[in-house]
Design a protein around this motif. Structure first.
Motif, mmCIF file in Angstrom:
data_model
loop_
_atom_site.group_PDB
_atom_site.id
_atom_site.type_symbol
_atom_site.label_atom_id
_atom_site.label_comp_id
_atom_site.label_asym_id
_atom_site.label_seq_id
_atom_site.Cartn_x
_atom_site.Cartn_y
_atom_site.Cartn_z
ATOM 1 N N ASP A 8 -2.640 -2.034 7.184
ATOM 2 C CA ASP A 8 -2.414 -0.864 8.037
ATOM 3 C C ASP A 8 -3.465 -0.721 9.137
ATOM 4 N N ASP A 9 -4.705 -1.106 8.827
ATOM 5 C CA ASP A 9 -5.794 -0.971 9.812
ATOM 6 C C ASP A 9 -5.512 -1.785 11.082
ATOM 7 N N ASP A 10 -4.770 -2.879 10.939
ATOM 8 C CA ASP A 10 -4.537 -3.773 12.074
ATOM 9 C C ASP A 10 -3.323 -3.389 12.920
ATOM 10 N N SER B 228 -5.519 14.018 -0.589
ATOM 11 C CA SER B 228 -4.126 14.413 -0.724
ATOM 12 C C SER B 228 -4.002 15.485 -1.796
ATOM 13 N N SER B 229 -4.097 15.155 -3.078
ATOM 14 C CA SER B 229 -4.040 16.223 -4.086
ATOM 15 C C SER B 229 -5.399 16.900 -4.239
ATOM 16 N N GLY B 230 -6.465 16.229 -3.895
ATOM 17 C CA GLY B 230 -7.822 16.774 -4.067
ATOM 18 C C GLY B 230 -8.471 16.359 -5.378
ATOM 19 N N SER B 231 -7.715 15.646 -6.231
ATOM 20 C CA SER B 231 -8.273 15.345 -7.558
ATOM 21 C C SER B 231 -9.396 14.306 -7.507
ATOM 22 N N THR B 232 -9.375 13.396 -6.534
ATOM 23 C CA THR B 232 -10.478 12.431 -6.405
ATOM 24 C C THR B 232 -11.787 13.167 -6.094
ATOM 25 N N LEU B 233 -11.717 14.156 -5.227
ATOM 26 C CA LEU B 233 -12.918 14.934 -4.902
ATOM 27 C C LEU B 233 -13.432 15.625 -6.156
ATOM 28 N N GLY C 194 0.831 -1.190 0.000
ATOM 29 C CA GLY C 194 0.000 0.000 0.000
ATOM 30 C C GLY C 194 0.863 1.236 0.000
ATOM 31 N N ARG C 195 0.249 2.346 0.322
ATOM 32 C CA ARG C 195 0.941 3.624 0.234
ATOM 33 C C ARG C 195 2.083 3.781 1.230
ATOM 34 N N LEU C 196 2.080 3.001 2.302
ATOM 35 C CA LEU C 196 3.114 3.178 3.324
ATOM 36 C C LEU C 196 4.270 2.202 3.164
ATOM 37 N N GLU D 255 -1.208 8.649 10.872
ATOM 38 C CA GLU D 255 -1.833 9.197 12.093
ATOM 39 C C GLU D 255 -3.343 9.030 12.074
ATOM 40 N N ASN D 256 -3.921 9.017 10.883
ATOM 41 C CA ASN D 256 -5.370 8.831 10.764
ATOM 42 C C ASN D 256 -5.815 7.489 11.350
ATOM 43 N N GLU D 257 -5.020 6.442 11.113
ATOM 44 C CA GLU D 257 -5.375 5.123 11.667
ATOM 45 C C GLU D 257 -5.220 5.111 13.186
HETATM 46 O O1 PRT Z 1 -4.485 -2.793 2.455
HETATM 47 P P1 PRT Z 1 -4.316 -1.841 3.574
HETATM 48 O O2 PRT Z 1 -5.498 -1.794 4.516
HETATM 49 O O3 PRT Z 1 -3.018 -2.072 4.291
HETATM 50 O O4 PRT Z 1 -4.159 -0.376 2.913
HETATM 51 P P2 PRT Z 1 -5.253 0.771 2.653
HETATM 52 O O5 PRT Z 1 -5.779 0.604 1.290
HETATM 53 O O6 PRT Z 1 -6.196 0.863 3.789
HETATM 54 O O7 PRT Z 1 -4.352 2.069 2.794
HETATM 55 P P3 PRT Z 1 -3.468 2.834 1.706
HETATM 56 O O8 PRT Z 1 -2.264 2.051 1.380
HETATM 57 O O9 PRT Z 1 -4.315 3.349 0.589
HETATM 58 O O10 PRT Z 1 -3.069 4.109 2.593
HETATM 59 C C1 PRT Z 1 -2.304 3.984 3.736
HETATM 60 C C2 PRT Z 1 -2.160 5.342 4.407
HETATM 61 O O11 PRT Z 1 -1.569 6.270 3.502
HETATM 62 C C3 PRT Z 1 -3.465 6.014 4.828
HETATM 63 O O12 PRT Z 1 -3.977 5.527 6.040
HETATM 64 C C4 PRT Z 1 -3.027 7.471 4.948
HETATM 65 O O13 PRT Z 1 -2.425 7.685 6.199
HETATM 66 C C5 PRT Z 1 -1.932 7.601 3.875
HETATM 67 N N1 PRT Z 1 -2.354 8.339 2.654
HETATM 68 C C6 PRT Z 1 -1.685 9.402 2.135
HETATM 69 C C7 PRT Z 1 -3.419 8.109 1.864
HETATM 70 C C8 PRT Z 1 -3.399 9.067 0.839
HETATM 71 N N2 PRT Z 1 -2.302 9.836 1.032
HETATM 72 C C9 PRT Z 1 -4.439 9.057 -0.167
HETATM 73 N N3 PRT Z 1 -4.421 9.898 -1.051
HETATM 74 N N4 PRT Z 1 -4.396 7.169 1.907
HETATM 75 C C10 PRT Z 1 -5.350 7.156 0.965
HETATM 76 N N5 PRT Z 1 -5.430 8.067 -0.060
HETATM 77 C C11 PRT Z 1 -6.594 7.906 -0.996
HETATM 78 C C12 PRT Z 1 -7.870 8.550 -0.446
HETATM 79 O O14 PRT Z 1 -8.609 7.618 0.294
HETATM 80 C C13 PRT Z 1 -8.637 8.968 -1.676
HETATM 81 O O15 PRT Z 1 -9.408 7.928 -2.203
HETATM 82 O O16 PRT Z 1 -6.375 8.535 -2.215
HETATM 83 C C14 PRT Z 1 -7.541 9.255 -2.645
HETATM 84 C C15 PRT Z 1 -7.337 10.737 -2.588
HETATM 85 O O17 PRT Z 1 -6.211 11.127 -3.201
HETATM 86 P P4 PRT Z 1 -6.193 12.517 -4.010
HETATM 87 O O18 PRT Z 1 -4.739 12.735 -4.285
HETATM 88 O O19 PRT Z 1 -7.031 12.329 -5.238
HETATM 89 O O20 PRT Z 1 -6.758 13.602 -3.087
#
Ligand code: PRT
Ligand code: ZN
Length: 285
Positions: A52-54, A160-165, A12-14, A71-73
Motif C-alpha cells: 500500500d505504501d507504494d 480503529s477500535s482503540g484496543s491496541t492503545l 493486508g487490510r485493504l 487516505e492516510n497513505e
Molecule cells: O504490507 P503493506 O504495506 O501493503 O500493508 P500495511 O501493513 O502497511 O497496511 P495494513 O494492511 O495494515 O493497512 C492498510 C490500511 O488500512 C492503512 O493504511 C489504513 O488506511 C487502513 N486501516 C484501517 C488500518 C487500520 N484500520 C488499523 N487498525 N491500518 C492499520 N491498523 C492497525 C494500526 O496500525 C494499529 O496497530 O491496527 C492497530 C490498531 O487497531 P485497533 O483496532 O486496536 O485500534
C-alpha cells in the motif's frame, strides 16, 4: 480497447475489500492475486498488486492509472494526485496518544516532547499548524510500544477500535485526521482510459448505493396507509397492492440503511405488520 491499470494492495487490510469491490461491479479476475499482475475477461482493466505504501507513487508516476489506498497513505506521500472516489471501508483515524498516567493539558503538552510515528509528514504538518515544536522520531512498525521502552513520550498512529492503545497503556488525546479507503487517480488519462474509468465509477456507485439501501415489503392497514406511505417515500413512490384480506395492502419501497431502525419502529407503531427487509443488489437511479 486500452486497459485501465489499477494498483491494489497485495495483502493486508485493504486487499480483500478492494477485490470484492470489483466482484460487485461484475468484473472478474483472470489469474489470482498470487501473481504480480492480473487481467479481466470481461472488462478492460489490469491489476497490479503492490504494498500500500507504494501505491501513491505508482499512480503519480503513471505506472498505474488509478489505485485503491487509505487516505492516510495519500496524505503522508503528499504527491499531486486526485481522490476520485471515497469507498467507505478500512475506516480509521490517525491520532496522538500518550501514556495513560500522564496528565494531558492540551496540544502544548507535546512542546519539547519526542513522538514516535510511521507517518512523520502528516504529523509534522499538524504540529506546525498548531505551533508545536516536538521531536518526531520515525519508526516503521510497533509504534505503540515506544513509550514503554523509553523511545518516545507519545505516539502518532492509526487507531480503529482503540484496543491496541489500551493494551499498551496509552490514551488517545488528539485526532489528527480520519481516513477510509479511496480511489486515487492521476491527471491526464487519455480518452479511452477515462471512458473505462467512468464506466467503472458508474458501477461502483450503483453497488455503493445498493449497500446503503434496503428493499422493504410490509402489510399496512388501509386506514393508516397514507401515514405509512409518507414514512417510506422510496425512489419515486412506493408500490401499493391490495391484499386478498380486505382492509390491508402490501407496500413495497426502498429505505436508507442509516434511517432503517428508526423508521421500522415508527412503521410498527402505525400498525405495519409482516415487515420484510431485503438487501438490494444493484441500484441505478
Ligand atoms: O504490507 P503493506 O504495506 O501493503 O500493508 P500495511 O501493513 O502497511 O497496511 P495494513 O494492511 O495494515 O493497512 C492498510 C490500511 O488500512 C492503512 O493504511 C489504513 O488506511 C487502513 N486501516 C484501517 C488500518 C487500520 N484500520 C488499523 N487498525 N491500518 C492499520 N491498523 C492497525 C494500526 O496500525 C494499529 O496497530 O491496527 C492497530 C490498531 O487497531 P485497533 O483496532 O486496536 O485500534
Ligand atoms: Zn504499508
Amino acid at each position: 480497447m486500452e486497459k485501465l491499470k489499477i494498483a491494489i494492495q497485495k495483502s493486508g487490510r485493504l486487499s480483500e475489500k478492494s477485490m470484492k469491490l470489483f466482484e460487485e461491479c461484475g468484473i472478474s479476475m483472470n489469474n489470482g492475486k498470487r501473481k504480480l499482475v492480473a487481467t479481466s475477461p470481461d472488462f478492460p482493466v489490469e491489476w497490479l498488486f503492490l504494498r500500500d505504501d507504494d501505491i501513491p507513487q505508482y499512480v503519480y508516476d503513471g505506472v498505474a492509472d488509478i489505485g485503491i489506498v487509505g487516505e492516510n497513505e495519500v496524505a503522508e506521500k503528499d504527491y499531486n494526485i486526485n481522490i476520485v472516489e471515497k469507498l467507505g471501508f478500512a475506516r480509521c483515524r490517525m491520532s496522538l496518544a500518550v501514556p495513560k498516567e500522564y496528565e494531558y493539558s492540551g496540544i502544548d503538552w507535546f512542546d519539547g516532547k519526542k513522538v514516535a510515528t510511521s507517518y512523520p509528514r502528516i504529523l509534522e504538518n499538524y504540529f506546525s499548524e498548531k505551533g508545536v515544536r516536538a521531536e518526531i522520531h520515525q519508526i516503521s512498525g510497533s509504534v505503540e510500544i515506544s513509550p514503554a521502552i523509553g523511545l518516545a513520550d507519545g505516539i502518532f498512529d492509526i487507531v480503529s477500535s482503540g484496543s491496541t492503545l489500551i493494551s499498551n497503556g496509552l490514551k488517545e488525546v488528539e485526532t489528527v485526521m480520519n481516513s477510509e479507503a479511496v480511489i486515487i487517480g492521476r491527471e491526464g488519462l487519455n480518452e479511452a482510459k477515462q471512458a473505462v474509468l467512468e464506466k467503472l465509477l458508474f458501477r461502483i456507485n450503483a453497488a455503493q448505493k445498493s449497500r446503503k439501501n434496503k428493499y422493504v415489503v410490509l402489510n399496512a392497514p388501509n386506514n393508516r396507509l397514507d401515514e405509512i406511505i409518507e414514512m417510506i417515500p422510496g425512489m419515486k413512490s412506493p408500490t401499493v397492492m391490495s391484499l386478498a384480506d380486505e382492509g390491508w395492502s402490501s407496500v413495497h419501497s426502498v429505505l436508507k440503511e442509516d434511517e432503517f431502525w428508526e423508521v421500522i419502529d415508527a412503521l410498527k407503531s402505525k400498525g405495519a405488520q409482516g415487515i420484510l427487509v431485503i438487501p438490494v443488489e444493484k441500484m441505478i437511479v
